[in-house]
Design a protein around this motif. Structure first.
Motif, PDB file in Angstrom:
ATOM      1  N   GLN A 236       0.878  -1.163   0.000  1.00  0.00           N
ATOM      2  CA  GLN A 236       0.000   0.000   0.000  1.00  0.00           C
ATOM      3  C   GLN A 236       0.918   1.216   0.000  1.00  0.00           C
ATOM      4  O   GLN A 236       1.592   1.483   0.995  1.00  0.00           O
TER       5      GLN A 236
ATOM      6  N   THR B 298      -9.854   7.289  -3.257  1.00  0.00           N
ATOM      7  CA  THR B 298      -9.421   5.961  -3.710  1.00  0.00           C
ATOM      8  C   THR B 298      -8.123   5.575  -3.018  1.00  0.00           C
ATOM      9  O   THR B 298      -7.144   6.330  -3.058  1.00  0.00           O
TER      10      THR B 298
ATOM     11  N   SER C 104      -5.021   2.804  -2.754  1.00  0.00           N
ATOM     12  CA  SER C 104      -4.349   1.888  -3.669  1.00  0.00           C
ATOM     13  C   SER C 104      -3.779   0.669  -2.964  1.00  0.00           C
ATOM     14  O   SER C 104      -3.385   0.740  -1.788  1.00  0.00           O
ATOM     15  N   CYS C 105      -3.725  -0.432  -3.689  1.00  0.00           N
ATOM     16  CA  CYS C 105      -3.138  -1.664  -3.170  1.00  0.00           C
ATOM     17  C   CYS C 105      -2.617  -2.470  -4.358  1.00  0.00           C
ATOM     18  O   CYS C 105      -3.319  -2.626  -5.365  1.00  0.00           O
TER      19      CYS C 105
ATOM     20  N   SER D 208      -3.581  -5.346  -9.097  1.00  0.00           N
ATOM     21  CA  SER D 208      -3.958  -4.111  -8.437  1.00  0.00           C
ATOM     22  C   SER D 208      -5.367  -4.248  -7.873  1.00  0.00           C
ATOM     23  O   SER D 208      -6.243  -4.851  -8.505  1.00  0.00           O
TER      24      SER D 208
ATOM     25  N   SER E 275      -7.718  -1.561  -5.835  1.00  0.00           N
ATOM     26  CA  SER E 275      -7.944  -0.286  -5.156  1.00  0.00           C
ATOM     27  C   SER E 275      -9.356  -0.219  -4.573  1.00  0.00           C
ATOM     28  O   SER E 275     -10.277  -0.863  -5.071  1.00  0.00           O
TER      29      SER E 275
ATOM     30  N   LYS F   7     -12.477   2.330  -3.533  1.00  0.00           N
ATOM     31  CA  LYS F   7     -13.081   3.641  -3.694  1.00  0.00           C
ATOM     32  C   LYS F   7     -14.174   3.823  -2.657  1.00  0.00           C
ATOM     33  O   LYS F   7     -15.059   2.973  -2.528  1.00  0.00           O
TER      34      LYS F   7
ATOM     35  N   CYS G  54      -5.282  -3.568   3.138  1.00  0.00           N
ATOM     36  CA  CYS G  54      -5.540  -4.469   2.037  1.00  0.00           C
ATOM     37  C   CYS G  54      -4.967  -5.835   2.429  1.00  0.00           C
ATOM     38  O   CYS G  54      -3.881  -5.902   3.036  1.00  0.00           O
TER      39      CYS G  54
END
Lengths: 117, 113
Positions: free
Chosen positions: B6, B20, B22-23, B74, B76, B78, B92
């Motif tokens: 992350q 958003t 991210s991961c 990926s 993510s 939101k 995550c």
């Protein structure tokens, strides 16, 4: 329906001592996993118990041991405590038959905050 | 071994706006599950959303949705119409069949009134 419960909430120990943490799984769950969460980091897997046996183990020394009882509750024992063992210890429960077909979801308890001085 | 990254240690969003998180992850497996967990100051890890890797459709749970890009590894999250109660650490996590969770380092989300 009671969720995952853990005791105690907080614990303070000194280096070299031993500690036992306790976990009761969510009703109907038969598998218990333990995680160590150091400050500012994500949880790290310690081990998992199912049918009173350790089924999987993460990269933790033998000072970390556990037990599962016939009622599925579990204990985490840590011997010869080090300063680095200070962390939040999380217990998570799940249902083994769901893990077998990949629909497993683990439910977490509120954790035990261990401080080693 | 699987790893989860992350890249955003901290994020902030205005109340009612969208954010958003991210991961990215690394695995050689083709079948697995991905999760987002929320950890508020109370420390309780709360499941936000899960995604099965074999499903192409992105998971949604009310104001929470994911953008799962399997080829790019990926995943993510939101959050729409952000609320003050969304403020927390977000983790995550990756789960391989019969294994245990591998968590990312987390993203701290602040929601500004």
């Amino acid at each position: 329906d009671a969720g995952v419960t853990q005791s105690p909430t907080h614990l303070i120990k000194t280096r070299g001592q031993q500690v036992t943490l306790r976990c009761s799984p969510k009703s109907g769950h038969d598998t218990v996993s333990w995680y160590q969460q150091a400050l500012g980091q994500g949880p790290q897997f310690i081990f998992q118990y199912y049918e009173e046996e350790e089924r999987q183990r993460g990269n933790f020394p033998d000072r970390f041991s556990g037990h599962q009882f016939p009622n599925y509750s579990s204990e985490l024992n840590v011997n010869a405590l080090l300063l680095g063992d200070s962390a939040l210890y999380l217990c998570a429960s799940s249902l083994a038959r769901l893990a077998a077909d990949g629909t497993d979801t683990q439910y977490f308890g509120p954790g035990t905050r261990l401080t080693v001085l | 071994a699987q790893t989860v990254t992350q890249s955003q240690p901290e994020m902030s969003v205005q109340e009612a706006e969208t954010v958003t998180l991210s991961c990215t992850y690394d695995t050689s497996e083709s079948d697995y599950y991905l999760f987002w967990y929320k950890q508020p100051p109370s420390r309780q890890m709360i499941l936000v959303i899960r995604q099965e890797a074999y499903k192409q459709q992105n998971a949604t749970e009310n104001r929470f949705s994911v953008n799962f890009q399997k080829a790019a590894k990926s995943f993510s999250l939101k959050i729409s119409d952000s609320q003050l109660g969304d403020a927390a650490m977000y983790f995550c996590a990756f789960l391989n069949y019969g294994q245990n969770f591998v968590f990312g380092p987390g993203t701290r989300l602040s929601v500004l009134p």
